[in-house]
Design an enzyme around this catalytic site. Structure first.
Site, mmCIF file in Angstrom:
data_model
loop_
_atom_site.group_PDB
_atom_site.id
_atom_site.type_symbol
_atom_site.label_atom_id
_atom_site.label_comp_id
_atom_site.label_asym_id
_atom_site.label_seq_id
_atom_site.Cartn_x
_atom_site.Cartn_y
_atom_site.Cartn_z
ATOM 1 N N SER A 46 4.572 21.449 -29.138
ATOM 2 C CA SER A 46 3.228 21.955 -28.868
ATOM 3 C C SER A 46 2.950 22.066 -27.365
ATOM 4 O O SER A 46 2.044 22.766 -26.939
ATOM 5 C CB SER A 46 2.171 21.034 -29.488
ATOM 6 O OG SER A 46 2.329 21.007 -30.879
ATOM 7 N N GLY A 219 2.216 23.496 -33.294
ATOM 8 C CA GLY A 219 2.992 24.360 -32.416
ATOM 9 C C GLY A 219 2.195 24.680 -31.189
ATOM 10 O O GLY A 219 1.030 24.276 -31.063
ATOM 11 N N CYS A 246 -2.791 20.787 -36.957
ATOM 12 C CA CYS A 246 -2.957 21.297 -35.598
ATOM 13 C C CYS A 246 -2.944 22.824 -35.551
ATOM 14 O O CYS A 246 -3.858 23.453 -36.062
ATOM 15 C CB CYS A 246 -1.876 20.685 -34.698
ATOM 16 S SG CYS A 246 -2.296 20.848 -32.947
ATOM 17 N N TYR A 291 -6.913 24.466 -28.557
ATOM 18 C CA TYR A 291 -7.783 25.369 -29.310
ATOM 19 C C TYR A 291 -8.433 24.595 -30.431
ATOM 20 O O TYR A 291 -7.948 23.546 -30.850
ATOM 21 C CB TYR A 291 -6.961 26.551 -29.856
ATOM 22 C CG TYR A 291 -6.439 27.404 -28.722
ATOM 23 C CD1 TYR A 291 -7.164 28.517 -28.282
ATOM 24 C CD2 TYR A 291 -5.253 27.072 -28.071
ATOM 25 C CE1 TYR A 291 -6.692 29.274 -27.207
ATOM 26 C CE2 TYR A 291 -4.789 27.817 -27.009
ATOM 27 C CZ TYR A 291 -5.511 28.916 -26.578
ATOM 28 O OH TYR A 291 -5.064 29.669 -25.521
ATOM 29 N N HIS A 328 -3.196 14.592 -35.255
ATOM 30 C CA HIS A 328 -1.807 14.346 -35.640
ATOM 31 C C HIS A 328 -1.632 13.060 -36.436
ATOM 32 O O HIS A 328 -1.407 11.997 -35.848
ATOM 33 C CB HIS A 328 -0.916 14.335 -34.399
ATOM 34 C CG HIS A 328 -0.769 15.684 -33.798
ATOM 35 N ND1 HIS A 328 0.227 16.560 -34.174
ATOM 36 C CD2 HIS A 328 -1.534 16.357 -32.898
ATOM 37 C CE1 HIS A 328 0.078 17.705 -33.516
ATOM 38 N NE2 HIS A 328 -0.990 17.599 -32.730
ATOM 39 N N GLU A 330 0.790 12.178 -38.014
ATOM 40 C CA GLU A 330 2.162 11.675 -37.878
ATOM 41 C C GLU A 330 2.313 10.823 -36.618
ATOM 42 O O GLU A 330 3.379 10.250 -36.378
ATOM 43 C CB GLU A 330 3.155 12.835 -37.849
ATOM 44 C CG GLU A 330 3.292 13.583 -36.516
ATOM 45 C CD GLU A 330 2.158 14.554 -36.219
ATOM 46 O OE1 GLU A 330 1.188 14.594 -37.001
ATOM 47 O OE2 GLU A 330 2.225 15.269 -35.191
#
Lengths: 359, 1069
Positions: A46, A219, A246, A291, A328, A330
Site C-alpha cells: 500500500s 493496495g 482498505c 483515501y 487493517h 490483519e
C-alpha cells in the site's frame, strides 16, 4: 555518510544524511506514527510510490528479519527517520535497516527534524517530495515533481499470475491489488482455500475457480485509478459474497455507487480508535490509507466509525452479502485486537448474516 | 453511556505518608482523581494521613480528613459522612488494601457503600498470587513456576522441586517489601521468614528465578464496556531481578519488534479483560531475550508509580481517566484533554524517548547495604525526555543531583576492573557508572551484556557516550568545531561535562556555543506524535531546527521545582511549588514551572501555564530563562535544589524574585551568618568552622562536650552527629575530612534544650508567623525526624515574644522576601538559634493546613510586592488555633534499607510524615503515632529495655508510669537494676556482648511489644545496639530510641485511648 536533502512540493527543504541505496527518489510523502513495525511498513504494498516518514525517532533498533515481511520486497520509495540504529539487536535480527535498504535498492535519510516535517504534512496535507543526493535546480525539481505519477501503482504491485494456497475450508478468491501477506495468513489460519488473482483478472476467470466468496485486497494509491477493478466488482455483486480491506473497501464503495476522496494527510499508524457497531466496542486499529469513503453507497449499513474524524471504517450490505473494512484487522504492524473481522468475513462469505446495531 | 447519576458522594482513600515504594505519585494521581470526580458535581470525601500533599488541600476535596489510615478511623469517617461510593484504586497499595479490609470487615455493606471502578473481587483476583495464577491458567497466559506458601518449610520443599535460585515475593506488600532472591536454602529460610511476617495475609510466593529476561511493563486501561487500550509500554534497562522501582526504565520499549510488542500488549489486554479491571492497571512481564517465550510477573490493579511515569511520559492522564471510568463513562466518551479534539480512547504515540532513573538514599545512608534486588530502595525518581536515547539518559543523570554532569565517575575511576565487575554483577546504585567505567577501560561490550543481562542496544549507546568523553579528554578547546559541539549537545552532553573533559570553564563552552548559535529548541509532548494539533504547554529541550514554544507577551514568572523525592527534601516542596503557581495565576501572571520529577502534581501539564520537563541545573534553567524571558524566577519554594541555583542566577543577571542570592548566601554561609547574629545580638550555640582534626579537637575542648559536628552546606543534617568525647570526635573528623577536604566541618556546643521551629512570611516591612511549633523530642534529633506539636504546649509568652523579635530581626537583616524557616532552642529560659533556611520548609504544608493560613499564597504575594498589612491574615504572631492540637509525626522506611541505623539523631532519616489531630495533646499524639504506623503496646504488653547509662534514671521514671498500669518489663542488667530500684518488677536478660544471643532470640520470638533502646554514638554496625535495633525493625517490633517519645507514649497509655474514644476532624469545607 552522504549528505542529502528532502525537498517538499511546498518548497520546504530538510538537510539530512542518506543511507541505504544512494539513489534519488521521488514520491508522495506520508508520516506513520507507529512506534514499532517499520519492517512491515517498508514491505506493505500500500506504500508503493510513497516516501514514508516515521514519527518515532529511533528506527531500526531491532533490525530486519526475513519472517516479518508483508510482501516479497520493500515497497516504499524512500524511508525517512530521525535516527537509524547501526547496532540493532533482537534474537531474530538478520540485517540492519541500512543493509536491508541497500539490498532492496531503496534510499533512506536520517538526521532531520521529523517532527517539524510531520507538522508540515499535517498542516498542509500529503505532498510530493524528492530525496536528492545532489544539488537540483528549481526547474529540475519542478519537472520531477510534475512527472511523478503513482496511478499505475496497483499494476506494479499486483502479481503477474494467479496462484493458490491450499486449505480445507471455504474457498476465497482474492483480487490482489497489493495484498499484505498477513491477510493471507489470517485466512489460512482459518483453513480457507485461497486463489489469488492479479488485480486485472476478468470476472469469468475468477468465477471459473468456483469460489465461495470474493476478497478485494488492500493496495496503493487512489481507487479511482483502477476503474477496471471497479467494473469487475460490479459484475461480481449478486453473484458472490464480497469482502474487502482498505483499497478493497474503497473499490467496493465505488462499485456500489458511493464515492471516495482523499484525506488531508491520511491515516497511518497503529493507534486509531474505531467504534465497532457489531460488537459495540471500541478497538484500537492499525491504519494506512490516504483515501476514504466520502459518500456511502445506497443501502450501506455503517459497521465501523473512526472516533478521531468520524470517517467510515466499515460497511455491510446484508442482502448483498458484502462486508468491507477500511482499517487493517490483519495488523502487522499494529494491534491484533480486530482479528475477529476475519471470522466475520468468513461468516458473510458462507452466506451468514451479521448483527449490527442500529445507529 | 453517560455517567452513573446515582453516584453523589465518593470516598477516596489516599496513600498516607511517603515511604519507600509509595511516594509522591499517589498525590499526583489522587489529586487528579479527586478533581476528575469533583468537576462532575459529585462530593468528594478524602481521607489521607499525609498533610504534605496537594490532595489534602481545600481546593481538591469537599471534606478532608487527615486521619490515620486504618479500618477503625475509616469507619468513623464513613459513619459520619455516609458516602455512597468508594473509589479504591488511587491511594496506592495502602488505599487498595484498606478498601479490601473495609469490604472484608463488612463495613462497606453496613453503611451501604459500593465500590466504583475496579471491584474488590477483581482486586483480590489480581493481587492474591494463587487466584492470579489460576486466572492466568484460565486464559493460557504463561506464569513463572511458583507456589504460595505460608511456612518456611513449605518454601524450602517447593524450592527443592524447582531448584535454586528462587524468588520470594510476599503477598500484599508495597514495593516488594520483604522479597528477595535466594540462592541457597539458608538464604531462603531467612527471606521467606521475614516475608511471611511482613505480608498482610502471611503468604509468600516462591517462584523460579528468571534473572536476565527483559522486564517489560504495560500500562493498560479498560472501561465498563470492555474497551481496552494501552497507554504506554516501558522497558527496564535492568533486566528481571532488580525491582522496577530500582531500575532504569525507558519508554517506549526500544528493543521489541512489532511481533513482540503486540504479543505482550495483547496478553496485557486479555488479562485485564479476564480480571474485569475497570480503570487503569499495570502489567509486568518477563520476556526471554532469545525467543518469544514470556511470563506474566504480576499486575497492579490500580494507579501506580509506573502509571504516574506513563502519564508524564505520554501526556495521558491515567488517574483522571480511571476516575471517569469509575463514574460510568466509556473511554470513547472521555475527552483527551491534551489535544482537546480526540478522546481518551486511543493509544499515545511518542515521538521522543523517555528515561526514568531512580534516586537512592545512599548518600545519606552510607553504611547501608546498597545491593539492588527485588526489594525497592529508591526514595524517588527523575524522568528526562529527549529525542534520542543518549540525550534523555544524560539529562536524567544530571537531574539526579548526585554531582554527576557526565558519565565519568571519580570514585569509580580508582577501582580495578575486577572491582568494577563485582559492582556491575551484584548491581548496586552505582552500577551504571561502574558499567561506564568498564567500557572506558575497553572491557568488551558483549561481555558487559552477558554479565548484566542488559541489551546490547543500550550498552552500545553507553559505549558511544564514553567514547566521546574520552575523545574530549584528548582535545584542546581550540579543536572544538561547531558540528562536533552540536552533535554532543544533540546527544545531551552538558556544557559542564564538555568543559571538565577539555579542562576549561563551563562559561567558555557556553560562550562558544552561543557564538556558534548552538542553542536548544523546545518540542512539545502531545500524545500523538504531532498527528493532531495539541494544546498542551508541555515541553522538553532538543537541538533541532524547529522550536515549538510560542512565547506570549504576558508577564511571566518562573518557579523552579525541587527535583526527585529524597530524604530531607520530600513532597512538601512540591506542595509549595504548586501553591506558588496557583498564587501567581491568581495575581495574573503567566506561570512557568521547571521540574524533572514525574511523580508530582507540579509536573502535571495543567498545573502551570507552561511546563518544562528539564534538569534543574544552571545550564538547563538558563536556556529556559533566555527563551521565556520571565520577569523573574522564584527559587525559595523548590527546596535546596532550587536554592542551589541562586549564585548562578546572580552571576548571569537573572532576576530572582524574593530573597536575593546575596542574602541567601549570607544565611547559608556559616561565618557570614555568625557575623549577622553577632550584630543582631542573637544567641546561637557556640561553635566554629574547622579545617583540620587538630583544630577540631581544640575547638571541642573550648566549647565543652557534647558537641554537634557536621559538614557545612548540607541538607537534612547529612553527616551530622553528636559526639560526647574526644575519641568519637576524632573518628568523625578523620572520616569527614577524608570524604571532603574542600569544605570545613562545623562544630557546635550541643544544648540539650527544647527545640522550636517557625516559618515566617516576610515582606521586608513586616512578618507573619502562622504558628510556633514545638518539638516533642529535645534538641539533638533532626527537626524532620521530630514529632512537631502545634499549638505549642510548653512555650511561655515571653519566649514567644522573643521568637517573634528574633525572627523579625533576622528577616529584616537578611532582607527576606517570602519565606524563612528558623529553628530555635530554648535552653534555660534563653533562646538560641540553631538553623536558618531562607526558603520554604518541610513544615509549611502542615502548619498551613492546621492554621488555615494560606502561607505560600501570602509569601508569593509578598514576593510580588504586596504587603502583609494589606492581606487578610495580619502581621506578627497569628492567633493560635484553640479547637484542637495537631502533631506532625515522622514516618520512616528504615525497614526497607538493610544495615541502616534506626535510632534517631541529628541526621534526618524519615521519608514522610503524618498528621494527628485531637482535642487534647494526647489524642493528637495518639492519632499521629497510629497514623505513622507505630504500634502502641496495649496494656499488659511487654517492654524490652536496654539503655545507655546516662538515660537510665530518666527511663526508670517513665517506666514506672507504664508499670503502674500493668506493663511488663524485660531489661538488660544495668537498666534492670535501675528499674528494680524504682520498684518495678523486671526480668533481666543478658546483653549481647556477654556472648549470649538470648536477647536476639527474644526479639525474634515476637513476644516483645516494644523495644526501648538509646544508642551509644556512631553508625557502627558491629555494636550490639545496632544489631538489636536492626533485628527488631526487621521483625516488625516497635522501637523507641527517644525518651521523649516514650514519655508521650506513656501519656497515651495512661489515658487508654482507642479509635472509639477520639473524634475525627474535617479540615475541608
Amino acid at each position: 555518510m552522504m549528505k542529502a536533502q528532502l525537498i517538499l512540493e511546498n518548497g520546504a527543504i530538510f538537510d539530512c544524511k542518506a543511507f541505504g541505496y544512494l539513489k534519488e527518489a521521488i514520491g508522495e510523502v506520508v508520516f506513520n506514527t507507529g512506534m514499532t513495525g517499520y519492517q512491515e511498513i517498508l514491505t506493505d504494498p500500500s506504500y508503493y510510490g510513497q516516501i514514508v516518514v516515521m514519527t518515532y525517532p529511533l528506527i531500526g533498533n531491532y533490525g530486519i528479519n526475513l519472517d516479518d515481511m508483508e510482501s516479497r520486497k520493500a515497497m516504499v520509495r524512500g524511508f525517512v527517520v530521525r535516527e537509524k540504529s547501526d547496532y540493532p539487536n533482537n534474537f531474530r535480527c538478520e540485517l540492519t535497516l541500512d543493509g536491508y535498504l541497500k539490498e532492496q535498492k531503496i534510499i533512506g535519510i536520517e538526521g532531520l527534524d521529523t517532527r517539524a516535517l510531520t507538522k508540515i504534512l499535517r498542516d498542509f496535507g500529503t505532498m510530493k517530495g524528492i530525496i536528492s543526493v545532489r544539488q537540483l535546480t528549481p526547474s529540475q525539481i519542478k519537472l520531477k515533481m510534475n512527472n511523478f505519477s503513482n496511478t499505475n501503482a496497483v499494476s506494479l504491485v499486483s502479481p503477474n499470475k494467479k496462484y493458490e494456497i491450499n486449505g480445507d475450508g471455504i474457498h476465497i478468491a482474492v483480487i490482489d491489488c497489493g495484498i499484505k501477506q498477513n491477510i493471507l495468513r489470517e485466512f489460512s489460519k482459518r483453513c480457507c482455500k485461497i486463489t489469488v488473482f492479479p488485480a486485472f483478472t476478468s470476472v469469468e476467470e475468477i468465477l471459473s475457480v468456483a469460489p465461495d466468496g470474493i476478497f478485494i485486497s488492500n493496495g496503493p494509491a487512489d481507487p479511482k485509478d483502477i476503474p477496471q477493478v471497479v467494473e469487475t466488482i460490479k459484475e461480481l455483486i449478486n453473484q458472490k459474497p464480497i469482502t474487502g480491506i482498505c483499497l478493497g473497501h474503497q473499490l467496493i464503495t465505488l462499485a456500489l455507487g458511493g464515492d471516495t476522496n482523499k484525506l488531508k494527510f491520511g491515516h497511518h499508524g497503529c493507534n486509531h480508535p474505531v467504534k465497532d457497531f457489531i460488537t459495540n466496542r471500541v478497538y484500537i486499529t492499525s491504519q494506512n490509507h490516504n483515501y476514504y469513503v466520502k459518500e456511502l453507497p445506497p443501502g450501506a449499513v455503517v459497521t465501523h466509525t473512526n472516533l478521531n474524524d468520524q470517517t467510515v471504517e466499515g460497511m455491510y450490505f446484508k442482502d448483498l452479502n458484502i462486508y468491507s473494512i477500511q482499517f487493517h484487522p490483519e495488523a502487522a504492524p499494529g494491534p491484533t485486537d480486530t482479528a475477529h473481522i476475519f471470522d466475520e468475513f468468513i461468516t458473510v462469505i458462507k452466506g451468514g448474516k451479521l448483527q449490527c446495531l442500529e445507529i | 453511556m453517560p455517567r452513573d447519576l446515582s453516584i453523589k458522594k465518593v470516598l477516596i482513600i489516599g496513600s498516607g505518608p511517603i515511604i519507600i515504594g509509595q511516594a509522591a505519585e499517589f498525590d499526583y494521581s489522587g489529586t487528579q482523581a479527586c478533581q476528575a470526580i469533583r468537576e462532575e458535581g459529585i462530593e468528594v470525601i478524602l481521607v489521607n494521613s499525609n498533610p504534605a500533599t496537594i490532595m489534602t488541600d481545600k481546593e481538591i476535596a469537599d471534606k478532608i480528613y487527615i486521619e490515620p489510615l486504618n479500618a477503625a478511623f475509616l469507619e468513623k469517617v464513613i459513619a459520619t459522612e455516609r458516602p455512597d461510593s468508594l473509589l479504591a484504586g488511587v491511594g496506592g497499595q495502602t488505599g487498595l488494601n484498606l478498601a479490601v479490609e473495609l469490604n472484608d470487615l463488612g463495613i462497606l455493606e453496613k453503611y451501604n457503600v459500593r465500590v466504583i471502578g475496579t471491584q474488590i473481587s477483581a482486586i483480590k483476583e489480581g493481587e492474591d498470587r494463587e487466584s492470579f495464577r489460576n486466572l492466568m491458567n484460565r486464559i493460557n497466559q504463561p506464569v513463572i513456576e511458583s507456589k504460595t506458601v505460608e511456612t518456611v518449610e513449605d518454601a524450602v520443599l517447593f524450592a527443592r522441586q524447582i531448584s535454586y535460585p528462587v524468588v520470594v515475593r510476599p503477598a500484599y506488600t508495597l514495593g516488594g517489601t520483604g522479597g528477595g532472591i535466594a540462592e541457597t536454602e539458608e538464604e531462603l529460610r531467612e527471606i521467606a521468614g521475614s516475608g511471611i511476617h511482613l505480608s498482610r495475609v502471611n503468604q509468600v510466593l516462591i517462584e523460579k528465578c528468571i534473572k536476565g529476561w527483559k522486564e517489560i511493563e504495560y500500562e493498560v486501561m479498560r472501561d465498563n464496556y470492555g474497551t481496552v487500550i494501552t497507554v504506554c509500554n516501558m522497558e527496564n534497562i535492568d533486566p528481571v531481578g532488580i525491582h522496577t522501582g530500582d531500575s532504569i526504565v525507558v519508554a517506549p520499549s526500544q528493543t521489541l519488534s512489532d511481533k513482540e510488542y503486540q504479543m505482550l500488549r495483547r496478553a496485557s489486554l486479555d488479562i485485564i479483560s479476564e480480571c474485569d479491571i475497570r480503570g487503569g492497571c499495570n502489567v509486568q512481564i518477563a520476556l526471554n531475550p532469545d525467543s518469544f517465550e514470556y511470563a506474566i510477573i504480576e499486575i497492579n490493579p490500580r494507579v501506580s508509580r509506573s502509571s504516574a511515569l506513563a502519564s508524564k511520559a505520554t501526556g495521558y492522564p491515567i488517574a483522571r481517566v480511571s476516575a471517569k471510568i469509575a463514574l460510568g463513562y466509556g473511554l470513547d466518551e472521555i475527552p483527551n484533554t491534551v489535544t482537546g479534539k480526540t478522546y481518551a480512547c486511543f493509544e499515545p504515540a511518542l515521538d521522543y524517548v523517555v528515561v526514568k532513573i531512580p534516586k537512592w538514599p545512599f548518600d545519606k545512608f552510607y553504611t547501608a547495604t546498597r545491593t539492588l534486588g527485588t526489594k525497592m530502595m529508591a526514595t524517588g525518581e527523575i524522568m528526562a525526555i529527549g529525542n534520542n536515547f543518549e540525550s534523555a539518559f544524560l539529562k536524567g543523570l544530571r537531574s539526579l543531583e548526585i554531582g554527576q554532569y557526565s558519565f565519568s565517575h571519580n570514585k569509580l575511576s580508582q577501582c580495578t576492573l575486577n572491582e568494577l565487575k563485582e559492582k556491575v554483577v551484584t548491581a548496586d546504585d552505582e552500577r551504571i557508572f561502574a558499567l561506564a567505567e568498564m567500557l572506558r577501560r575497553h572491557y568488551r561490550k558483549e561481555q558487559v551484556c552477558k554479565i548484566t543481562g542488559m541489551d546490547i542496544f543500550f550498552v552500545e549507546k553507553f559505549r558511544w557516550i564514553v567514547a566521546q568523553e574520552e575523545a574530549l579528554k584528548n582535545m584542546e578547546f581550540e579543536e572544538l568545531t561547531p558540528s562536533y559541539v552540536r552533535k554532543l549537545k544533540k546527544r545531551g552532553f552538558s556544557d559542564k561535562a564538555i568543559a571538565e573533559f577539555i579542562q576549561v570553564n563551563e562559561d567558555d563552552i557556553r560562550e562558544l556555543r552561543f557564538k556558534w548559535g548552538i542553542i536548544p529548541t523546545y518540542k512539545m509532548v502531545d500524545t500523538c506524535g504531532a498527528e493532531f494539533e495539541a494544546q498542551t504547554p508541555y515541553y522538553y529541550s532538543t537541538y533541532d531546527k524547529e522550536d515549538e514554544v510560542t512565547v506570549s507577551d504576558r508577564e511571566k514568572v518562573m518557579v523552579l521545582g525541587s527535583g526527585p523525592i529524597r530524604i530531607g527534601q520530600g513532597i512538601e516542596f512540591d506542595y509549595c511549588s504548586v501553591h506558588a503557581i496557583m498564587a501567581l495565576k491568581k495575581c495574573g501572571y503567566e506561570t512557568i514551572i521547571v521540574n524533572n520529577n514525574p511523580e508530582t502534581v507540579s509536573t502535571d501539564f495543567n498545573t502551570s501555564d507552561k511546563l518544562y520537563f528539564e534538569p534543574l541545573t544552571d545550564e538547563d534553567v538558563y536556556h529556559i530563562v533566555l527563551k521565556e524571558k520571565p520577569k523573574g524566577v522564584i527559587l525559595q519554594f523548590g527546596g535546596q535544589t532550587a536554592i542551589k541555583l541562586a549564585n548562578f542566577c546572580e552571576k548571569m543577571d537573572i532576576t530572582v524574585l524574593g530573597t536575593q542570592p546575596k542574602q541567601i548566601d549570607e544565611a547559608e554561609d556559616r561565618e557570614k551568618f555568625d557575623e549577622i547574629l553577632e550584630k543582631l545580638n542573637i544567641k546561637r550555640p557556640k561553635g566554629k568552622a574547622i579545617w583540620s582534626l587538630e583544630e577540631g579537637l581544640l575547638a571541642a575542648k573550648e566549647l565543652e562536650y557534647p558537641v554537634l559536628v557536621r559538614p557545612s552546606y548540607v541538607l537534612g543534617g547529612q553527616g551530622m552527629e553528636i559526639t560526647f568525647e574526644e575519641n568519637e570526635l576524632k573518628r568523625y573528623l578523620l572520616n569527614a575530612f577524608e570524604r571532603d577536604k574542600e569544605n570545613p566541618v562545623l562544630i557546635d556546643r550541643y544544648l540539650m534544650g527544647r527545640e522550636i521551629e517557625v516559618d515566617a512570611i516576610c515582606d521586608e516591612d513586616d512578618i507573619l508567623i502562622p504558628g510556633i511549633m514545638e518539638h516533642l523530642e529535645r534538641a539533638g534529633i533532626h527537626s524532620g525526624d521530630s514529632t512537631t506539636i502545634y499549638p505549642s504546649v510548653n512555650i511561655s509568652d515571653d519566649i514567644k515574644q522573643k521568637i517573634l523579635h528574633c525572627t523579625k530581626l533576622l528577616a529584616k537583616e537578611l532582607k527576606v522576601l517570602g519565606m524563612i524557616n528558623i529553628q530555635y532552642i530554648e535552653y534555660k529560659n534563653e533562646l538560641y538559634i540553631i538553623e536558618v533556611n531562607p526558603r520554604s520548609s518541610r513544615t509549611v504544608p502542615y502548619i498551613s493546613k492546621v492554621t488555615n493560613v494560606p502561607i505560600i499564597e501570602l509569601a508569593t504575594k509578598a514576593i510580588l510586592g504586596q504587603k502583609l498589612k494589606d492581606l487578610d491574615y495580619g502581621v506578627d504572631l497569628y492567633p493560635e488555633q484553640k479547637n484542637f492540637y495537631a502533631v506532625k509525626v515522622p514516618v520512616f522506611s528504615t525497614e526497607k534499607l538493610p544495615q541502616v541505623e534506626v535510632s534517631l539523631g541529628p541526621e534526618m532519616k524519615s521519608t514522610g510524615e503524618v498528621l494527628g489531630v485531637g482535642k487534647t495533646l494526647e489524642e493528637a499524639l495518639y492519632k499521629g503515632f497510629i497514623g505513622a504506623g507505630k504500634k502502641l503496646p496495649s496494656r499488659g504488653g511487654t517492654i524490652l529495655a536496654a539503655l545507655q547509662m546516662h538515660d537510665q534514671d530518666e527511663f526508670a521514671f517513665i517506666a514506672k508510669r507504664f508499670f503502674d498500669i500493668g506493663y511488663k518489663f524485660i531489661a538488660t542488667e544495668g537498666t534492670a537494676k535501675k528499674l528494680e530500684n524504682s520498684g518495678i518488677v523486671v526480668q533481666t536478660i543478658n546483653k549481647l556482648s556477654a556472648g549470649n544471643e538470648e536477647i536476639l532470640k527474644l526479639i525474634r520470638s515476637g513476644d516483645i511489644d516494644l523495644l526501648v533502646n538509646t544508642p551509644t554514638k556512631g553508625n557502627d554496625k558491629q555494636r550490639d545496639g545496632f544489631k538489636i535495633r536492626r533485628l527488631a525493625i526487621e521483625s516488625s517490633i516497635q522501637i523507641v530510641t527517644s525518651l521523649d517519645t516514650l514519655s508521650a507514649m506513656a501519656d497515651i497509655a495512661i489515658k487508654d485511648l482507642s479509635a472509639d474514644g477520639v473524634d475525627i476532624y474535617n479540615l475541608g469545607h
